[in-house]
Design a protein around this motif. Sequence first.
Motif, PDB file in Angstrom:
ATOM      1  N   ALA A  42       0.669  -1.287  -0.232  1.00 18.95           N
ATOM      2  CA  ALA A  42      -0.121   0.139  -0.012  1.00 18.95           C
ATOM      3  C   ALA A  42       0.803   1.288  -0.055  1.00 18.95           C
ATOM      4  CB  ALA A  42      -0.899  -0.120   1.208  1.00 18.95           C
ATOM      5  N   LEU A  94       0.954   5.470  -0.052  1.00 18.90           N
ATOM      6  CA  LEU A  94       0.360   6.759   0.061  1.00 18.90           C
ATOM      7  C   LEU A  94       0.818   8.063  -0.598  1.00 18.90           C
ATOM      8  CD1 LEU A  94      -0.319   6.581   3.718  1.00 18.90           C
ATOM      9  CD2 LEU A  94      -2.078   6.066   2.048  1.00 18.90           C
ATOM     10  N   LYS A 133      -5.398  13.642  -0.310  1.00 19.03           N
ATOM     11  CA  LYS A 133      -5.180  12.250   0.478  1.00 19.03           C
ATOM     12  C   LYS A 133      -5.616  11.220  -0.242  1.00 19.03           C
ATOM     13  CE  LYS A 133      -6.031  14.495   4.875  1.00 19.03           C
ATOM     14  NZ  LYS A 133      -6.914  14.692   6.208  1.00 19.03           N
ATOM     15  N   ILE A 147      -4.565   6.730  -1.794  1.00 24.40           N
ATOM     16  CA  ILE A 147      -3.815   5.671  -1.654  1.00 24.40           C
ATOM     17  C   ILE A 147      -4.101   4.843  -2.992  1.00 24.40           C
ATOM     18  CG2 ILE A 147      -6.181   4.328  -1.217  1.00 24.40           C
ATOM     19  CD1 ILE A 147      -4.556   2.700   0.985  1.00 24.40           C
ATOM     20  N   TYR A 183      -6.793   2.438  -6.637  1.00 23.52           N
ATOM     21  CA  TYR A 183      -6.556   3.817  -5.979  1.00 23.52           C
ATOM     22  C   TYR A 183      -7.872   4.507  -5.793  1.00 23.52           C
ATOM     23  CZ  TYR A 183      -7.771   5.803 -10.329  1.00 23.52           C
ATOM     24  OH  TYR A 183      -8.451   6.149 -11.422  1.00 23.52           O
ATOM     25  N   TRP A 217       5.244   8.878  -4.303  1.00 19.48           N
ATOM     26  CA  TRP A 217       4.504   7.999  -3.481  1.00 19.48           C
ATOM     27  C   TRP A 217       5.485   7.491  -2.428  1.00 19.48           C
ATOM     28  CZ3 TRP A 217      -0.883   6.726  -4.009  1.00 19.48           C
ATOM     29  CH2 TRP A 217      -1.638   7.167  -5.116  1.00 19.48           C
ATOM     30  N   ALA A 271       3.283   2.672   2.593  1.00 24.96           N
ATOM     31  CA  ALA A 271       2.834   2.717   3.909  1.00 24.96           C
ATOM     32  C   ALA A 271       2.940   1.262   4.556  1.00 24.96           C
ATOM     33  CB  ALA A 271       1.290   2.737   3.566  1.00 24.96           C
ATOM     34  N   HIS A 321      -3.806  -2.857   4.107  1.00 25.97           N
ATOM     35  CA  HIS A 321      -4.651  -1.794   3.944  1.00 25.97           C
ATOM     36  C   HIS A 321      -6.019  -2.177   3.028  1.00 25.97           C
ATOM     37  CE1 HIS A 321      -1.432   0.900   5.137  1.00 25.97           C
ATOM     38  NE2 HIS A 321      -2.410   1.874   5.346  1.00 25.97           N
TER      39      HIS A 321
END
Length: 271
Positions: free
Chosen positions: A47, A49, A67, A69, A79, A152, A155, A194
């Motif tokens: 994942a 972010l 924000k 992902i 995404y 990016w 995460a 996630h």
Amino acid sequence: MMNFKKIYFGLTVILMTGCSVAVEDVSVPETTSSSVNSEIPALPDGAYLLSGVTVTENGQISELKRKQIKIYSNGRFMYAFNNAQTNSIDVGAGDATWSNGIMIEVPRVNHDGPVSGYSFDVDINQTTDGFEQTIIGMKYEDGRILDMVEEWNIASKAVSKYDGLWKLKSRSPSLSDTSEPIIYNETKMIGGGHFIWLNNVSFQNEESKNFGFGTFNIDEKGNAVETAMVSSMTDYEGSINNIKIELIDSNSLQQTHIEGGLSITQVYERM
């Protein structure tokens, strides 16, 4: 009348050019011995972010923060984010194939429903913290064409047997107790510790589309905790949701949760 704000389930119209075919295997293509040393290692599943975006449109450069992902897992991607420019959601998912520094993304669904016929070659430059993604000539439905460089950060690279892209097959009990049908579609991605969900609902000439994403923690018995980070539904953000997940077989997943005192079971199939 059905209250869509109570539906907590959950892809961008990226209309892309180029040619590609959806491929199940995302391993690096075989190479001859003379070219092995030049192969770029595959981007790790996980994942990611978004930390920032540089956009060039008609020679004008701007910096964006949002924000967002993106999950890569088992040859699939998804995404999601709230698009402030369109005042709508921007979500997409489909096949992802790595080819020596290029991620070939073939979207299969977005926030408006199933899509086909598009392919996008994403130039990936891996960094210490994640990757830099360059998109040249992004075409939007309104005719806009722009270039984007996205930064990016990883995460999590956590792995579970539930990872992958899933499509809702059935839901019990059903959403409607009326004679008028409710059209309900849901896509869910799990990977890198996630999750992302997207739903599209149509009822009595009203349409609703929502998404949510956050962290996914699960124990050996299939007891999962989903903590919402971002959503199109403000009352879903920050919520902590307990669910029970199990694999019926390698391509079928069952999820059960409590909503409004009612136990709801959903069955998904792999995409």
